[in-house]
Design a protein around this motif. Structure first.
Motif, PDB file in Angstrom:
ATOM      1  N   VAL A   1     -31.827   7.921  41.799  1.00 54.48           N
ATOM      2  CA  VAL A   1     -32.095   7.091  40.631  1.00 54.48           C
ATOM      3  C   VAL A   1     -33.453   6.412  40.808  1.00 54.48           C
ATOM      4  O   VAL A   1     -33.710   5.789  41.840  1.00 54.48           O
ATOM      5  CB  VAL A   1     -31.010   6.010  40.442  1.00 54.48           C
ATOM      6  N   LYS A   2     -34.306   6.529  39.808  1.00 54.22           N
ATOM      7  CA  LYS A   2     -35.626   5.914  39.881  1.00 54.22           C
ATOM      8  C   LYS A   2     -35.487   4.393  39.920  1.00 54.22           C
ATOM      9  O   LYS A   2     -34.788   3.811  39.103  1.00 54.22           O
ATOM     10  CB  LYS A   2     -36.468   6.323  38.668  1.00 54.22           C
ATOM     11  N   GLY A   3     -36.130   3.781  40.911  1.00 56.66           N
ATOM     12  CA  GLY A   3     -36.105   2.331  41.003  1.00 56.66           C
ATOM     13  C   GLY A   3     -34.971   1.771  41.831  1.00 56.66           C
ATOM     14  O   GLY A   3     -34.874   0.559  41.992  1.00 56.66           O
ATOM     15  N   ILE A   4     -34.118   2.629  42.398  1.00 55.58           N
ATOM     16  CA  ILE A   4     -32.996   2.136  43.187  1.00 55.58           C
ATOM     17  C   ILE A   4     -33.492   1.689  44.561  1.00 55.58           C
ATOM     18  O   ILE A   4     -34.489   2.210  45.072  1.00 55.58           O
ATOM     19  CB  ILE A   4     -31.913   3.224  43.323  1.00 55.58           C
TER      20      ILE A   4
ATOM     21  N   SER B   1     -27.388   4.116  49.391  1.00 54.23           N
ATOM     22  CA  SER B   1     -28.180   4.726  50.452  1.00 54.23           C
ATOM     23  C   SER B   1     -28.751   6.054  49.970  1.00 54.23           C
ATOM     24  O   SER B   1     -28.341   6.575  48.933  1.00 54.23           O
ATOM     25  CB  SER B   1     -27.328   4.946  51.705  1.00 54.23           C
ATOM     26  N   GLN B   2     -29.706   6.585  50.721  1.00 54.60           N
ATOM     27  CA  GLN B   2     -30.328   7.838  50.336  1.00 54.60           C
ATOM     28  C   GLN B   2     -29.276   8.950  50.282  1.00 54.60           C
ATOM     29  O   GLN B   2     -28.472   9.096  51.213  1.00 54.60           O
ATOM     30  CB  GLN B   2     -31.424   8.212  51.325  1.00 54.60           C
ATOM     31  N   PRO B   3     -29.263   9.755  49.218  1.00 55.65           N
ATOM     32  CA  PRO B   3     -28.243  10.799  49.053  1.00 55.65           C
ATOM     33  C   PRO B   3     -28.575  12.067  49.839  1.00 55.65           C
ATOM     34  O   PRO B   3     -28.945  13.090  49.299  1.00 55.65           O
ATOM     35  CB  PRO B   3     -28.260  11.043  47.542  1.00 55.65           C
TER      36      PRO B   3
ATOM     37  N   LEU C   1     -24.563  12.303  38.621  1.00 55.70           N
ATOM     38  CA  LEU C   1     -24.675  10.940  38.104  1.00 55.70           C
ATOM     39  C   LEU C   1     -26.116  10.467  38.106  1.00 55.70           C
ATOM     40  O   LEU C   1     -26.602   9.916  37.110  1.00 55.70           O
ATOM     41  CB  LEU C   1     -23.811   9.995  38.946  1.00 55.70           C
ATOM     42  N   ASP C   2     -26.822  10.682  39.227  1.00 59.67           N
ATOM     43  CA  ASP C   2     -28.208  10.213  39.330  1.00 59.67           C
ATOM     44  C   ASP C   2     -29.114  10.916  38.326  1.00 59.67           C
ATOM     45  O   ASP C   2     -29.986  10.300  37.711  1.00 59.67           O
ATOM     46  CB  ASP C   2     -28.734  10.438  40.745  1.00 59.67           C
TER      47      ASP C   2
ATOM     48  N   LYS D   1     -32.114  10.194  33.080  1.00 59.45           N
ATOM     49  CA  LYS D   1     -32.340  10.525  31.673  1.00 59.45           C
ATOM     50  C   LYS D   1     -31.985   9.333  30.775  1.00 59.45           C
ATOM     51  O   LYS D   1     -32.709   9.036  29.808  1.00 59.45           O
ATOM     52  CB  LYS D   1     -31.501  11.743  31.283  1.00 59.45           C
ATOM     53  N   ALA D   2     -30.886   8.657  31.101  1.00 59.32           N
ATOM     54  CA  ALA D   2     -30.463   7.519  30.291  1.00 59.32           C
ATOM     55  C   ALA D   2     -31.445   6.363  30.406  1.00 59.32           C
ATOM     56  O   ALA D   2     -31.732   5.675  29.415  1.00 59.32           O
ATOM     57  CB  ALA D   2     -29.062   7.074  30.722  1.00 59.32           C
ATOM     58  N   ILE D   3     -31.964   6.134  31.604  1.00 59.18           N
ATOM     59  CA  ILE D   3     -32.948   5.068  31.802  1.00 59.18           C
ATOM     60  C   ILE D   3     -34.226   5.365  31.028  1.00 59.18           C
ATOM     61  O   ILE D   3     -34.819   4.483  30.408  1.00 59.18           O
ATOM     62  CB  ILE D   3     -33.237   4.892  33.304  1.00 59.18           C
TER      63      ILE D   3
END
Length: 261
Positions: free
Chosen positions: A80-83, A91-93, A150-151, A156-158
């Motif tokens: 996720v951008k900005g996480i 944590s990193q996936p 999900l990410d 896309k939603a963000i």
């Protein structure tokens, strides 16, 4: 000291300059691709990581003999951008490790293909069974795929939310567009809390589902043993929650498209 994993040595022609496609591909015994790496000419000074330090896993190579270090993992999931990553939040996936077994590495250069087996063995000091490791892998992969889906959808939603926010901020938005923005904000925040931007942020803000997926991944992945029934139940529950979250975000974005010209 090399990082953990499998070391692959391979030779490229003397005239290698990157103009001819070259790849290293790691596959399962039945041919399913795990990871594929595109090779590039070695930059001056050697391959470097994000902080300028030598990185043995980068795909920069040169004519002649080369060494590549595979970490025995599946590809990382989207992020996720900005996480913010910390031990108290998401944590990193990182992709799950392969289970012991026979795999293959294939070097493709132009019209030439060379394939060799790669046998992964369990540390002889461990007494874990193959079946237990497979159960561990299966759960980690289910959660990992859920995180990736999900990410990807969250990003896309963000992006959709940010574009709509600009329209609302400009003062020309309709009531339907404002309602669509409110729904996007609510559902994004319900799945990931981007207000967490420090190691102690999770002590102030809840981690949401994205952090819980990281938590169960860490619990299952910390030891080479079969996950407990409780871990399986929790992990599968989070996977279902992630699928429901993706469906909600997809519906939100469809609703936004219907009210934004």
């Amino acid at each position: 000291i090399l990082p953990a994993g499998a070391t692959v040595f391979f030779n490229l022609p003397a005239n290698y300059n990157g103009s001819t496609p070259a790849t290293l591909t790691f596959t399962t015994a039945n041919g399913a691709t795990i990871q594929s790496f595109t090779l590039h000419p070695q930059p001056a000074g050697g391959a470097r990581g994000a902080r300028g330090q030598p990185d043995e896993r980068l795909t920069a190579v040169e004519p002649g003999m080369n060494r590549f270090q595979w970490n025995l993992r599946y590809p990382d999931a989207a992020e996720v951008k900005g996480i913010f990553h910390s031990g108290f939040s998401a944590s990193q996936p990182v992709g799950p490790e392969v289970v012991p077994g026979t795999y293959y590495v294939t070097l493709t250069y132009g019209g030439t293909t060379q394939k060799q087996p790669l046998v992964v063995k369990l540390d002889p000091r461990l007494t874990t069974t193959q079946a237990a490791l497979q159960q561990r892998f299966d759960l980690l992969m289910r959660v990992h795929n859920a995180v990736n889906g999900l990410d990807t959808t969250l990003n896309k939603a963000i992006e959709t939310r940010d574009a709509l926010q600009k329209k609302v901020a400009g003062g020309s938005a309709t009531a339907q567009q404002r309602a669509a923005l409110d729904k996007l904000n609510h559902d994004i925040d319900d799945l990931v809390d981007l207000k967490i931007q420090s190691g102690e942020g999770a002590l102030v803000y809840p981690g949401r589902l994205r952090a819980w997926l990281s938590a169960i991944t860490g619990q299952v992945g910390m030891a080479f043993v079969a996950p407990t029934p409780a871990m399986v139940q929790v992990g599968n529950g989070y996977v279902r929650d992630a699928a429901a979250g993706v469906a909600r975000l997809e519906a939100d974005m469809a609703a936004t498209r219907s009210v934004v010209p």
